[in-house]
Design a protein around this motif. Structure first.
Motif, PDB file in Angstrom:
ATOM      1  N   ASP A 353     -17.688   2.791 -46.280  1.00 52.37           N
ATOM      2  CA  ASP A 353     -18.184   3.606 -45.179  1.00 52.37           C
ATOM      3  C   ASP A 353     -17.428   4.925 -45.168  1.00 52.37           C
ATOM      4  N   PHE A 354     -18.159   5.967 -44.861  1.00 56.53           N
ATOM      5  CA  PHE A 354     -17.513   7.243 -44.552  1.00 56.53           C
ATOM      6  C   PHE A 354     -17.552   7.342 -43.035  1.00 56.53           C
ATOM      7  N   THR A 355     -16.447   6.967 -42.419  1.00 55.60           N
ATOM      8  CA  THR A 355     -16.453   6.735 -40.983  1.00 55.60           C
ATOM      9  C   THR A 355     -15.961   7.945 -40.202  1.00 55.60           C
ATOM     10  N   SER A 356     -16.697   8.252 -39.155  1.00 59.67           N
ATOM     11  CA  SER A 356     -16.259   9.267 -38.206  1.00 59.67           C
ATOM     12  C   SER A 356     -16.654   8.758 -36.825  1.00 59.67           C
ATOM     13  N   TYR A 357     -15.679   8.604 -35.925  1.00 59.67           N
ATOM     14  CA  TYR A 357     -15.941   8.002 -34.618  1.00 59.67           C
ATOM     15  C   TYR A 357     -16.336   9.036 -33.584  1.00 59.67           C
ATOM     16  N   VAL A 358     -17.157   8.580 -32.631  1.00 60.87           N
ATOM     17  CA  VAL A 358     -17.395   9.361 -31.418  1.00 60.87           C
ATOM     18  C   VAL A 358     -16.501   8.764 -30.337  1.00 60.87           C
ATOM     19  N   ILE A 359     -15.710   9.593 -29.675  1.00 58.70           N
ATOM     20  CA  ILE A 359     -14.879   9.112 -28.558  1.00 58.70           C
ATOM     21  C   ILE A 359     -15.360   9.839 -27.308  1.00 58.70           C
ATOM     22  N   ILE A 365     -15.542   4.109 -27.650  1.00 58.96           N
ATOM     23  CA  ILE A 365     -15.509   4.600 -29.036  1.00 58.96           C
ATOM     24  C   ILE A 365     -16.661   4.011 -29.831  1.00 58.96           C
ATOM     25  N   TYR A 366     -17.396   4.842 -30.556  1.00 59.68           N
ATOM     26  CA  TYR A 366     -18.524   4.385 -31.371  1.00 59.68           C
ATOM     27  C   TYR A 366     -18.319   4.811 -32.812  1.00 59.68           C
ATOM     28  N   LYS A 367     -18.576   3.856 -33.726  1.00 62.47           N
ATOM     29  CA  LYS A 367     -18.392   4.139 -35.143  1.00 62.47           C
ATOM     30  C   LYS A 367     -19.628   4.800 -35.732  1.00 62.47           C
ATOM     31  N   GLY A 368     -19.453   5.947 -36.361  1.00 58.38           N
ATOM     32  CA  GLY A 368     -20.561   6.630 -37.014  1.00 58.38           C
ATOM     33  C   GLY A 368     -20.222   6.921 -38.461  1.00 58.38           C
ATOM     34  N   ALA A 369     -21.147   7.575 -39.155  1.00 57.51           N
ATOM     35  CA  ALA A 369     -20.956   7.902 -40.562  1.00 57.51           C
ATOM     36  C   ALA A 369     -21.157   9.386 -40.790  1.00 57.51           C
ATOM     37  N   SER A 370     -20.334   9.949 -41.655  1.00 62.57           N
ATOM     38  CA  SER A 370     -20.415  11.384 -41.916  1.00 62.57           C
ATOM     39  C   SER A 370     -19.706  11.752 -43.199  1.00 62.57           C
ATOM     40  N   LEU A 371     -20.106  12.865 -43.758  1.00 58.32           N
ATOM     41  CA  LEU A 371     -19.355  13.461 -44.861  1.00 58.32           C
ATOM     42  C   LEU A 371     -19.065  14.919 -44.559  1.00 58.32           C
ATOM     43  N   SER A 372     -18.901  15.248 -43.249  1.00 56.03           N
ATOM     44  CA  SER A 372     -18.540  16.626 -42.903  1.00 56.03           C
ATOM     45  C   SER A 372     -17.145  16.893 -43.419  1.00 56.03           C
ATOM     46  N   THR A 464     -21.495  13.383 -36.804  1.00 57.02           N
ATOM     47  CA  THR A 464     -21.506  11.981 -37.201  1.00 57.02           C
ATOM     48  C   THR A 464     -22.817  11.346 -36.783  1.00 57.02           C
ATOM     49  N   ASN A 465     -23.281  10.345 -37.535  1.00 56.74           N
ATOM     50  CA  ASN A 465     -24.529   9.648 -37.267  1.00 56.74           C
ATOM     51  C   ASN A 465     -24.213   8.273 -36.690  1.00 56.74           C
ATOM     52  N   VAL A 466     -24.732   8.001 -35.465  1.00 53.43           N
ATOM     53  CA  VAL A 466     -24.499   6.693 -34.856  1.00 53.43           C
ATOM     54  C   VAL A 466     -25.803   5.921 -34.745  1.00 53.43           C
ATOM     55  N   GLY A 467     -25.701   4.594 -34.605  1.00 59.10           N
ATOM     56  CA  GLY A 467     -26.862   3.712 -34.549  1.00 59.10           C
ATOM     57  C   GLY A 467     -27.622   3.842 -33.232  1.00 59.10           C
ATOM     58  N   PHE A 468     -28.757   3.166 -33.185  1.00 57.57           N
ATOM     59  CA  PHE A 468     -29.641   3.250 -32.020  1.00 57.57           C
ATOM     60  C   PHE A 468     -28.967   2.728 -30.752  1.00 57.57           C
TER      61      PHE A 468
END
Ligand SMILES: *[C@@H]1O[C@H](CO)[C@@H](O)[C@H](O)[C@H]1NC(C)=O
Ligand SMILES: *[C@@H]1O[C@H](CO)[C@@H](O)[C@H](O)[C@H]1NC(C)=O
Ligand SMILES: *[C@@H]1O[C@H](CO)[C@@H](O)[C@H](O)[C@H]1NC(C)=O
Ligand SMILES: *[C@@H]1O[C@H](CO)[C@@H](O)[C@H](O)[C@H]1NC(C)=O
Ligand SMILES: *[C@@H]1O[C@H](CO)[C@@H](O)[C@H](O)[C@H]1NC(C)=O
Ligand SMILES: *[C@@H]1O[C@H](CO)[C@@H](O)[C@H](O)[C@H]1NC(C)=O
Length: 774
Positions: A353-359, A365-372, A464-468
């Motif tokens: 995973d390329f993880t980037s969280y939203v806080i 805290i929500y786990k998302g994915a990103s390559l920024s 970051t991209n988070v799930g539904f």
């Protein structure tokens, strides 16, 4: 296809439709494929034959257009080697007349298709962090003697993935060339790794005329898709491959030492006429494996599809064809490229995973994915706004919610983190739009269809991209909070992620819309956030305003899972050069797993248990595929019989076979020796018998059957034990499917599995049943 291409494709389709309707009153000329059946000289065409075939094409068309000269003008491809036919620009009246000619077997419009990618080989058990895994098939073969071709957007020859360092002379069997324009202005080249390249654009040009800024005289990949897919199938080992430093490791294709060849058939879209020309070239050049990451939105009847006809001829010439299943999931019956002779590939995640969280301000805290590559200054929160709240007054909310260009008011967005909904426009484009109106970050929230599968994209701003589900919680927080704030954490590469693979939401699903009695997809392979080589003519986000260039990039799609399987086919074929394409497919399917790395059933993007409609036989396991024990074999005759079962006439069959073929008097599709069993509309009051034949490709052995029963049915197998005394021995068995006496009446699908095992090998065959209570 990268999901990101869908918006431009939509625009193009719309402009095409407009174009067509405006022109309709004129005698509109369109490009047609006129199919004359294959040649009597079959698999050994000589130059002389080819010339006379082309002349016969001019003569045939000339007799309708008035002169051979006019025919020469109209014909833009003469398929004269394996496929006997031509592509020509004709008006409708001409086309109607020509279709009546007794030698014309089939005629159809050249239709448009869309393009559908380090760690993944580690995830598939070929390597460890320290080198090849103990059981790695890479210890047996790196695909040294294999030639892999790719029908796609071309190739970036300068990529290190195509370096020929350490490669010996080009194999003698290779008959292809490295096609360049006169003077070779763009300095395209091949070498001992990239041994061939050709380009086919006439079908595209016939539809769109001259396009600006497109070099039609080169196989150079300016889009990136072809470089990515070809390097995934057969790219060399490249150490220190990464995207902005993330995912650093050794990149390689599945067959790292194979030779590769690029057939550029896709420009902005891929047309039947060019695809057929690409297939014919690849067959005559002598490729062993073809990777085809393109397709339509729904399956086309085989007799009217360039991919179906081209791939049939490839298989008849012993070439294994692997195709992407499409990115129209999770809708059911969205699977494409459903020919029984190709390997149809679904897409799933890997354990990276390329993880980037939203806080959020509320500490959630929500786990998302990103390559920024960019990050927000730390230890501070930033105002958060949803795109709908940031729209211009006159813009419809649905339009703004997905962060479409021009919908967002910079005054409302400036300095804030903007929340955009996934869908319709390209994911990376939403980031570009957010950045343009002054957002300092973006949270990309999945729509319901995209479920909980998140994709790491090289966004142009911290994003970051988070799930539904997580997205809904974020929207709720914004709704209920006076001054919502959030933070997006720096991207972190995580490996060894649990409960992987899961099926990608975008991966097209079965059942097979063209033939419910043939299970498709066949297999799933890594297709989410895959790192592979890239063009230097496009940015990683594919957005023109993005001026960044990277030698490697992540892409997602069944376009990326397809070349994984093509690379694995190269390995299997290199270890077993005498196996038929069907035997290789069977080996790959029957050794697949339906369990994830936690040892439980693979989940779908909805987080429900996935079914064979999502993954076919399961997740590919290359180390087992070279030693399947038994295979379900099929040959050209079987495929023709399959088409007989679809009620093809002998004329229609000529499209595939050239020579007359007489269908057998009785042929049951249920007995087509496919490595899966799909029962469609079974009458509940009757039982159904299905036969299959397995061929022993291992040592003498005794196999016994194990059945995972579909809940409402009783599946029995006769005989229950198969004894093989030698390699190559075939044994038939019968499967009887009966509804259980006290079953509930439901018209849904049921799933089971049949496994032959000698203790060492586990030859798995998925069973799907749809029944009707009418
Ligand atoms: C791999 O093989 C080496 C040497 O044969 C052995 O020491 C090691 O334990 C093996 N590793 C695994 C995971 O089986
Ligand atoms: C990637 O890894 C290689 C060797 O493991 C190392 O030399 C290189 O500096 C790393 N690159 C980045 C960007 O981390
Ligand atoms: C941010 O906060 C963390 C922990 O609260 C601290 O360890 C870190 O040094 C801080 N960073 C900056 C740049 O202030
Ligand atoms: C947020 O509030 C608006 C109107 O107040 C409502 O239409 C919308 O459904 C709410 N969204 C969520 C996720 O609760
Ligand atoms: C294909 O296999 C069948 C048996 O399954 C055999 O009867 C037939 O002759 C084979 N056809 C070809 C072209 O090899
Ligand atoms: C299936 O085979 C069984 C036993 O071999 C037989 O009794 C039954 O009639 C067959 N069913 C059909 C539909 O042919």
């Amino acid at each position: 296809m990268r999901e990101t291409m869908s918006s431009s494709i939509c625009h193009m389709l719309i402009s095409l439709l407009l174009f067509v309707s405006l022109q309709h009153t004129l005698a509109i000329k369109q490009s047609y494929i006129v199919y004359l059946g294959s040649h009597s000289f079959g698999s050994n065409p000589s130059l002389l034959d080819s010339e006379s075939v082309t002349n016969s094409h001019y003569d045939l068309l000339g007799s309708y257009l008035g002169s051979t000269e006019k025919a020469k003008e109209a014909i833009f491809y003469s398929y004269n080697k394996y496929i006997n036919g031509f592509a020509a620009i004709l008006d409708e009246d001409e086309a109607k007349e020509i279709a009546k000619h007794p030698n014309v077997v089939s005629m159809f419009l050249s239709k448009r298709y869309e393009l559908h990618t380090t760690r993944s080989w580690n995830f598939l058990g070929l390597e460890t962090d320290r080198g090849f895994a103990n059981v790695s098939v890479w210890k047996k073969s790196l695909g040294e003697d294999i030639i892999i071709g790719n029908l796609d957007t071309g190739v970036w020859p300068e990529s290190k993935s195509f370096s020929d360092e350490g490669f010996g002379p080009i194999p003698k069997k290779w008959k292809g060339i490295c096609q360049v324009a006169k003077g070779n202005p763009d300095k395209f080249y091949c070498n001992r790794k990239l041994i061939g390249a050709k380009y086919f654009s006439k079908g595209f040009q016939a539809h769109l005329g001259e396009a600006e800024n497109v070099n039609f005289d080169s196989a150079r990949d300016t889009a990136g898709h072809g470089t990515h897919t070809l390097s995934t199938a057969g790219g060399n080992f490249v150490a220190g491959a990464n995207v902005f430093g993330f995912g650093n490791g050794t990149a390689s294709g599945g067959s790292p030492k194979a030779r590769v060849a690029a057939y550029k058939v896709c420009w902005n879209g891929c047309y039947d006429a060019d695809i057929l020309a690409g297939f014919e070239a690849a067959i005559s050049d002598g490729v062993d494996v073809l990777s085809v990451s393109l397709g339509g939105r729904s399956p086309r009847e085989f007799s009217e599809s360039g991919i179906s006809i081209g791939s049939f001829h490839a298989i008849a010439n012993n070439i294994v064809v692997v195709a992407s299943g499409g990115n129209s999931g999770p809708q059911i019956s969205s699977i494409v490229n459903v020919e029984p002779w190709t390997i149809t590939v679904a897409a799933s995640t890997i354990d990276r995973d390329f993880t980037s969280y939203v806080i959020l301000g509320n500490k959630k805290i929500y786990k998302g994915a990103s390559l920024s590559e960019l990050e927000l200054p730390p230890n501070k929160s930033y105002p958060l706004i949803s795109a709908v709240d940031a729209k211009f007054d006159n813009v419809p909310p649905a339009f703004a919610s997905i962060c479409k260009e021009g919908s967002l008011d910079p005054k409302k967005v400036k300095g804030k983190i903007l929340v955009c909904l996934r869908g319709e426009s390209a994911r990376a484009d939403k980031g570009v739009q957010a950045s343009r109106v002054g957002a300092i970050g973006m949270i990309l929230v999945n729509d319901e269809d995209s479920g909980n599968g998140v994709i790491a994209d090289p966004h142009v701003l911290p994003a970051t991209n988070v799930g539904f589900a997580d997205g809904s919680a974020i929207f709720n927080y914004i709704n209920r909070t006076k001054s919502p704030v959030a933070y997006i954490s720096k991207v972190k590469t995580e490996v060894g992620v649990k409960n992987t693979p899961t099926i990608a939401s975008f991966s097209s699903r079965g059942p097979n819309d063209l033939d419910g009695k043939l299970l498709k997809p066949d297999i799933t392979a890594p297709g989410v956030s895959i790192i592979a080589a890239y063009t230097q003519a496009n940015s990683p986000s594919e957005q023109p305003s993005d001026k960044r260039r990277t030698p490697f990039v992540t892409m997602s799609g069944t376009s990326m899972s397809c070349p994984h399987v093509a690379g694995i086919v190269g390995l299997v074929k290199s270890v077993h050069p005498d196996w038929s394409p069907a035997a290789i497919k069977s080996a790959i399917m029957t050794t697949a797993t339906t369990k994830n790395n936690n040892g439980v059933e693979i989940l779908d993007s909805s987080l429900e248990k996935a079914t064979p409609f999502a993954y076919g036989a399961g997740h590919v396991q290359p180390n087992l595929a070279v030693d399947p024990g038994l295979v379900y074999d099929l040959n050209v005759t079987d495929y023709l019989n399959y088409l007989c079962g679809r009620e093809y006439t002998s004329d229609q069959l000529k499209v595939f076979y050239g020579k007359p073929y007489t269908c057998p008097k009785s042929f049951s599709l249920a007995d087509f020796n496919y490595p899966s069993i799909s029962i469609y509309e079974l009458d509940v009051w009757k039982s159904l018998n299905v036969t299959r034949t397995v061929t022993n490709v291992g040592p003498p052995s005794e196999y016994r059957v194990e059945i995972q029963q579909p809940p409402q049915f009783q599946v029995t197998v006769q005989p229950e034990i198969l004894r093989f005394t030698h390699k190559g021995e075939k044994k038939e068995f019968k499967v009887t499917i009966t509804m259980k006496p006290n079953s509930k009446y439901v018209t849904d699908f049921e799933f089971g599995k049949l496994i032959w095992t000698d203790g060492k090998h586990h030859v798995g065959t998925p069973i799907t049943i749809k029944y009707t209570d009418l």
